[in-house]
Design an enzyme around this catalytic site. Sequence first.
Site, short mmCIF file in Angstrom:
data_model
loop_
_atom_site.label_atom_id
_atom_site.label_comp_id
_atom_site.label_asym_id
_atom_site.label_seq_id
_atom_site.Cartn_x
_atom_site.Cartn_y
_atom_site.Cartn_z
N HIS A 110 -7.99 1.47 2.04
CA HIS A 110 -7.71 0.76 3.46
C HIS A 110 -8.32 1.69 4.45
O HIS A 110 -7.94 2.24 5.43
CB HIS A 110 -6.19 0.61 3.75
N GLU B 132 0.73 -0.95 -0.13
CA GLU B 132 -0.01 -0.01 -0.08
C GLU B 132 0.80 1.23 -0.09
O GLU B 132 2.05 1.21 0.52
CB GLU B 132 -1.01 -0.10 1.20
N1 LIG Z 1 -10.03 -2.67 6.40
C1 LIG Z 1 -9.62 -2.50 7.36
O1 LIG Z 1 -9.66 -1.19 7.80
C2 LIG Z 1 -9.71 -3.15 8.68
C3 LIG Z 1 -10.14 -2.76 9.95
C4 LIG Z 1 -10.18 -3.53 10.87
C5 LIG Z 1 -9.75 -5.04 10.70
N2 LIG Z 1 -9.34 -5.41 9.63
C6 LIG Z 1 -8.90 -6.82 9.22
O2 LIG Z 1 -10.07 -7.52 9.32
C7 LIG Z 1 -9.68 -9.00 9.74
C8 LIG Z 1 -10.49 -9.44 10.73
O3 LIG Z 1 -10.42 -8.78 11.85
P1 LIG Z 1 -11.31 -9.37 13.13
O4 LIG Z 1 -11.21 -8.55 14.14
O5 LIG Z 1 -12.74 -10.09 13.09
O6 LIG Z 1 -10.18 -10.53 13.61
P2 LIG Z 1 -10.42 -11.92 14.35
O7 LIG Z 1 -9.13 -12.23 14.97
O8 LIG Z 1 -11.47 -11.52 15.40
O9 LIG Z 1 -10.96 -12.77 13.42
C9 LIG Z 1 -10.37 -13.60 12.46
C10 LIG Z 1 -11.13 -15.13 12.12
O10 LIG Z 1 -10.48 -15.70 11.18
C11 LIG Z 1 -10.22 -16.96 11.28
N3 LIG Z 1 -9.57 -17.56 10.43
C12 LIG Z 1 -8.01 -17.33 10.18
N4 LIG Z 1 -7.66 -17.97 9.33
C13 LIG Z 1 -8.44 -18.21 8.69
C14 LIG Z 1 -8.34 -19.37 7.28
N5 LIG Z 1 -7.48 -19.38 6.64
N6 LIG Z 1 -9.84 -19.57 7.12
C15 LIG Z 1 -10.96 -19.42 7.62
N7 LIG Z 1 -10.95 -18.74 8.73
C16 LIG Z 1 -9.76 -18.33 9.48
C17 LIG Z 1 -9.88 -16.96 12.72
O11 LIG Z 1 -10.10 -18.40 13.44
C18 LIG Z 1 -10.94 -15.86 13.43
O12 LIG Z 1 -12.11 -16.66 13.76
C19 LIG Z 1 -8.03 -8.97 10.12
O13 LIG Z 1 -7.18 -9.42 9.24
C20 LIG Z 1 -8.16 -7.42 10.22
O14 LIG Z 1 -6.50 -6.92 10.18
C21 LIG Z 1 -9.48 -4.64 8.45
#
Ligand SMILES: NC(=O)c1ccc[n+]([C@@H]2O[C@H](COP(=O)([O-])OP(=O)(O)OC[C@H]3O[C@@H](n4cnc5c(N)ncnc54)[C@H](O)[C@@H]3O)[C@@H](O)[C@H]2O)c1
Length: 403
Positions: free
Chosen positions: A286, A263
């Site tokens: 993002h 990014e």
């Molecule tokens: N776009 C943005 O601005 C933004 C903002 C916040 C979070 N995020 C991203 O969103 C994602 C999710 O955040 P969250 O707080 O829900 O995280 P979280 O840790 O609560 O949930 C992630 C889930 O994914 C599951 N998981 C991991 N690898 C997997 C796979 N290969 N297949 C299936 N399931 C899998 C885990 O078991 C978990 O339940 C993170 O990567 C976070 O960095 C992005």
Amino acid sequence: MHASPIRALLLEQIHSEAVERLQSAGVEVTSLDRALDEAELIDAVAGMHLLGVRSKTHVTGRVIEAAPQLLAVGAFCIGTNQIDLHSATEHGVTVFNAPFSNTRSVVELVIAELIALTRRLTEKNELMHGGIWDKSATGAHEVRGRTLGIVGYGNIGTQLSVLAENLGMRVLFYDTADRLALGNARRCETLKELLHDADVVTLHVDGRPENRNIFGAAEFAAMREGSLFLNLSRGFVVDYAALRGAIESGHIAGAAVDVFPVEPKGRGDEFVSELRGLPNVILTPHIGGSTEEAQQDIGQFVANKFLDFVTEGSTSLSVNMPALGLPRRKDTLRLVHLHRNVPGVLARVNGILAEAQVNVEAQLLGTRGDVGYLVTDSVSGTTQAIVNQIRAMPETIRLRVLV
Ligand SMILES: NC(=O)c1ccc[n+]([C@@H]2O[C@H](COP(=O)([O-])OP(=O)(O)OC[C@H]3O[C@@H](n4cnc5c(N)ncnc54)[C@H](O)[C@@H]3O)[C@@H](O)[C@H]2O)c1
């Protein structure tokens, strides 16, 4: 609290809510609008007990070494890559972040995008700006009755599940961990099953290294003809060249992407991606979690973590310390002992207390990797001599006395 006032340095325009909360608890706050480089930060952090940063200030090992009185660093954001966590732990500095504050913001953007894609709003909007009135229902659908497949059923995935069902969607999810299905959501045993059954696939997995490129040509091919794809999780989990191919072939009808493997560093820098210029593809820089509400929530959340830590020694949800929260009676004196996690420390601390006839009212020990965190409450008898004895133990990293 501390005998002397607690001083906090907040950088990078941290939300005023955080400043107000800390000030109302008696913390002396210095707040700056910008990030500081290492040399500036080393000067500025002198005498500070709390340091609040966002993503642009790097809290290096040199900064932490230069600030022996620093108790805690707060990342007023989600990520903590900008903080040398190893050095922080070594020096007894507790690190907090705000992992959940922007969950709702991400979920709302997903909902907006999946409706926009299903109605092909991006194309209609572009035509209108070009002066073309293209009133037609072809290719536009309601989301009601459609099937949403959520990959990664964590904080964001579960909240999305609830809102999507409220819109009348059917929800499927696939998670590598054992997750409880909310509402009428159906758990899929395999990713393949989800891809086969979903009209819209949205990724919400975490950033563990094994997730690199989990979604590529084979996964797009396994999705339904004419389905939609969203990724607002991490850029490196998807092969975007494969997504481009699937969109150009018409197999995938649209996509929304907020995160990219590389990014641009700053505002205004060029965004380079194979996804530019595709029809019915929404690209965002993002911003899934970037709302004023999320910033406010982050401000409150981390400020509260700071205050609980300063007054109670609570490390609950800390990024680098054993997570402990022990309710405290007002009449007690609390010893908060961060130490090397080696055998015998608990026995030695209790030996010192027992020798001096101190009655322990409550005690809790937690360990994490190389460090242990011991919280001990007593009503009377804990003298400065006892404190000095525990502080002099070779395993002690830091001892705080909360009165
Ligand atoms: N776009 C943005 O601005 C933004 C903002 C916040 C979070 N995020 C991203 O969103 C994602 C999710 O955040 P969250 O707080 O829900 O995280 P979280 O840790 O609560 O949930 C992630 C889930 O994914 C599951 N998981 C991991 N690898 C997997 C796979 N290969 N297949 C299936 N399931 C899998 C885990 O078991 C978990 O339940 C993170 O990567 C976070 O960095 C992005």
